[in-house]
Motif scaffolding. Sequence first.
Motif, PDB file in Angstrom:
ATOM      1  N   GLU A 116      47.827  36.767  40.577  1.00  0.00           N
ATOM      2  CA  GLU A 116      48.986  35.873  40.573  1.00  0.00           C
ATOM      3  C   GLU A 116      50.272  36.628  40.235  1.00  0.00           C
ATOM      4  O   GLU A 116      51.283  36.471  40.898  1.00  0.00           O
ATOM      5  CB  GLU A 116      48.769  34.825  39.481  1.00  0.00           C
ATOM      6  N   VAL A 117      50.207  37.462  39.192  1.00  0.00           N
ATOM      7  CA  VAL A 117      51.433  38.164  38.790  1.00  0.00           C
ATOM      8  C   VAL A 117      51.661  39.414  39.644  1.00  0.00           C
ATOM      9  O   VAL A 117      52.736  40.000  39.594  1.00  0.00           O
ATOM     10  CB  VAL A 117      51.435  38.545  37.282  1.00  0.00           C
ATOM     11  N   GLY A 118      50.647  39.812  40.406  1.00  0.00           N
ATOM     12  CA  GLY A 118      50.827  40.917  41.343  1.00  0.00           C
ATOM     13  C   GLY A 118      50.801  42.297  40.718  1.00  0.00           C
ATOM     14  O   GLY A 118      51.683  43.111  40.973  1.00  0.00           O
ATOM     15  N   VAL A 119      49.773  42.575  39.918  1.00  0.00           N
ATOM     16  CA  VAL A 119      49.673  43.925  39.349  1.00  0.00           C
ATOM     17  C   VAL A 119      49.482  44.935  40.481  1.00  0.00           C
ATOM     18  O   VAL A 119      49.015  44.595  41.571  1.00  0.00           O
ATOM     19  CB  VAL A 119      48.514  44.066  38.323  1.00  0.00           C
ATOM     20  N   GLN A 120      49.843  46.171  40.180  1.00  0.00           N
ATOM     21  CA  GLN A 120      49.853  47.188  41.228  1.00  0.00           C
ATOM     22  C   GLN A 120      48.451  47.514  41.727  1.00  0.00           C
ATOM     23  O   GLN A 120      48.238  47.724  42.907  1.00  0.00           O
ATOM     24  CB  GLN A 120      50.510  48.463  40.689  1.00  0.00           C
ATOM     25  N   GLU A 121      47.514  47.604  40.768  1.00  0.00           N
ATOM     26  CA  GLU A 121      46.191  48.107  41.141  1.00  0.00           C
ATOM     27  C   GLU A 121      45.162  47.554  40.163  1.00  0.00           C
ATOM     28  O   GLU A 121      45.410  47.505  38.970  1.00  0.00           O
ATOM     29  CB  GLU A 121      46.244  49.642  41.067  1.00  0.00           C
ATOM     30  N   ILE A 122      44.037  47.126  40.722  1.00  0.00           N
ATOM     31  CA  ILE A 122      42.919  46.704  39.878  1.00  0.00           C
ATOM     32  C   ILE A 122      41.836  47.762  40.011  1.00  0.00           C
ATOM     33  O   ILE A 122      41.419  48.093  41.128  1.00  0.00           O
ATOM     34  CB  ILE A 122      42.395  45.306  40.292  1.00  0.00           C
ATOM     35  N   ASN A 123      41.456  48.339  38.876  1.00  0.00           N
ATOM     36  CA  ASN A 123      40.434  49.384  38.907  1.00  0.00           C
ATOM     37  C   ASN A 123      39.052  48.741  38.797  1.00  0.00           C
ATOM     38  O   ASN A 123      38.680  48.236  37.741  1.00  0.00           O
ATOM     39  CB  ASN A 123      40.672  50.395  37.782  1.00  0.00           C
ATOM     40  N   VAL A 124      38.318  48.768  39.895  1.00  0.00           N
ATOM     41  CA  VAL A 124      37.020  48.106  39.981  1.00  0.00           C
ATOM     42  C   VAL A 124      35.952  49.041  39.434  1.00  0.00           C
ATOM     43  O   VAL A 124      35.903  50.217  39.803  1.00  0.00           O
ATOM     44  CB  VAL A 124      36.730  47.736  41.453  1.00  0.00           C
ATOM     45  N   GLU A 125      35.112  48.511  38.544  1.00  0.00           N
ATOM     46  CA  GLU A 125      34.171  49.385  37.837  1.00  0.00           C
ATOM     47  C   GLU A 125      32.715  49.200  38.249  1.00  0.00           C
ATOM     48  O   GLU A 125      31.836  49.877  37.727  1.00  0.00           O
ATOM     49  CB  GLU A 125      34.329  49.191  36.319  1.00  0.00           C
ATOM     50  N   SER A 126      32.425  48.244  39.153  1.00  0.00           N
ATOM     51  CA  SER A 126      31.032  48.054  39.565  1.00  0.00           C
ATOM     52  C   SER A 126      30.991  47.262  40.876  1.00  0.00           C
ATOM     53  O   SER A 126      31.976  46.625  41.250  1.00  0.00           O
ATOM     54  CB  SER A 126      30.255  47.286  38.484  1.00  0.00           C
ATOM     55  N   GLU A 127      29.811  47.277  41.529  1.00  0.00           N
ATOM     56  CA  GLU A 127      29.687  46.543  42.793  1.00  0.00           C
ATOM     57  C   GLU A 127      29.784  45.031  42.593  1.00  0.00           C
ATOM     58  O   GLU A 127      30.484  44.366  43.357  1.00  0.00           O
ATOM     59  CB  GLU A 127      28.375  46.919  43.506  1.00  0.00           C
ATOM     60  N   PRO A 128      29.120  44.466  41.558  1.00  0.00           N
ATOM     61  CA  PRO A 128      29.290  43.009  41.372  1.00  0.00           C
ATOM     62  C   PRO A 128      30.747  42.625  41.136  1.00  0.00           C
ATOM     63  O   PRO A 128      31.193  41.575  41.593  1.00  0.00           O
ATOM     64  CB  PRO A 128      28.426  42.681  40.146  1.00  0.00           C
TER      65      PRO A 128
END
Length: 419
Positions: A116-128
């Motif tokens: 919603e707030v539009g962060v630059q990047e989400i660091n995904v840490e797992s497949e689920p």
Amino acid sequence: MNHFELEGGELRCEGVSLTEIAAQVGTPVYVYSTATLTRHYKAFSEAFKGRNVLVAYAVKANSNLSVLRTLARLGAGADTVSEGEIRRALAAGVPPERIVFSGVGKTDAELEYALEVGVQEINVESEPELDRLSQVAAGMGKRAAIAIRVNPDVGAGGHAKIATGKSENKFGVSMSESQRLYAKAMNLPGVRPVAVACHIGSQITDLTPMREAFGKMRDLVLRLRAEGLPVERLDLGGGLGVPYFHQPEPPTPADFGKMVEETLQGLDIDLAFEPGRLIAANAGVLLSRVIHVHERPEGPRFLVVDAAMNDLIRPAMYEAYHDIRPVKPRAGEPLDYDVVGPVCETGDTFARARPLAPLQRDDLVAFMSAGAYGAAMSSEYNSRPLVPEVLVDGDRWAVVRKRPSYEEMLAREPMADWL
Ligand SMILES: *Cc1c(COP(=O)(O)O)cnc(C)c1O
């Protein structure tokens, strides 16, 4: 130089007397130096001249709003690990396009908020998490820019509890999985992979493990690109150690920058870093007053101070060493003290047999290098009011977190209506 210096027989922070702060705010209290925060931030960001670099300060190290705003004004981004930290970063003036959202267990609600707030990047840490994020974002009609956080299986860090880069640690996906997940992410509706990330630990004082991890990350970028997958950015995390007293001297940000460039061997890519401790640790002290000195006929001489493990948990949790300095050192031979707080746990011990200039009741002492993972990890254990924080800038200072009153503490707990 960290702007906490003895002057006229008294320890000061920049142009301000610590005695004066203690008298007005009471103790224990954290005191931060703006000049030190600024110097550390600049030293780090200037180590990467000529690169497009995001320096995303790791909010968890010291999440005080005034500290965050000080760094935001210098151009810092924010590495966050919860919705609360994203809200803090925004409130302090960090623009969303400089906010990175990391962490192994982001809830759907937190992911929604970040989108919603539009962060630059989400660091995904797992497949689920990858699947869940894609679903959440697609449901909102969005496509999230993501990094895949890779666990490069390299051991590093000043203590087992802050090593994050070995395959047995909970962080990130394995190197072998990362390529498959990056390709998979390309075809998911709610995500757009733009980066790969790693963060192998904290208080790292030797560049060797970082060199090894970053070399693996470089190879990964080359493999991904060879498959035709676009990788815009490489996020190399935080973790660079700071010179705690009596510890091996860590590499400087300039040494670190040089190592990064050597390791990347001219790889054309934007970079991101997430330094926390390096920026904040030596920019803060915990100021505390001596309650009394308890000497047993045989055995240790206890210096009982009014700060405790609930205010500064690093010695209890990580066996961390903090230099302790009397604010107005008295003449005389140093004596060995066991420095302890009032909390009812043996773990509430800051130092054993520490030689200090002689101390008496009501003297002030400063726990040095307490600006990171100090106040941020404080609690009200033993119903001790949450420790306040003060920010100094030159000759001026301000309380930037207030000590709650006992009334405020009790009022937070509504009595169950049947009692
Ligand atoms: C804790 C953390 C950092 C900051 O580590 P420091 O040792 O304080 O520099 C950076 N990135 C991530 C993902 C973290 O969890």
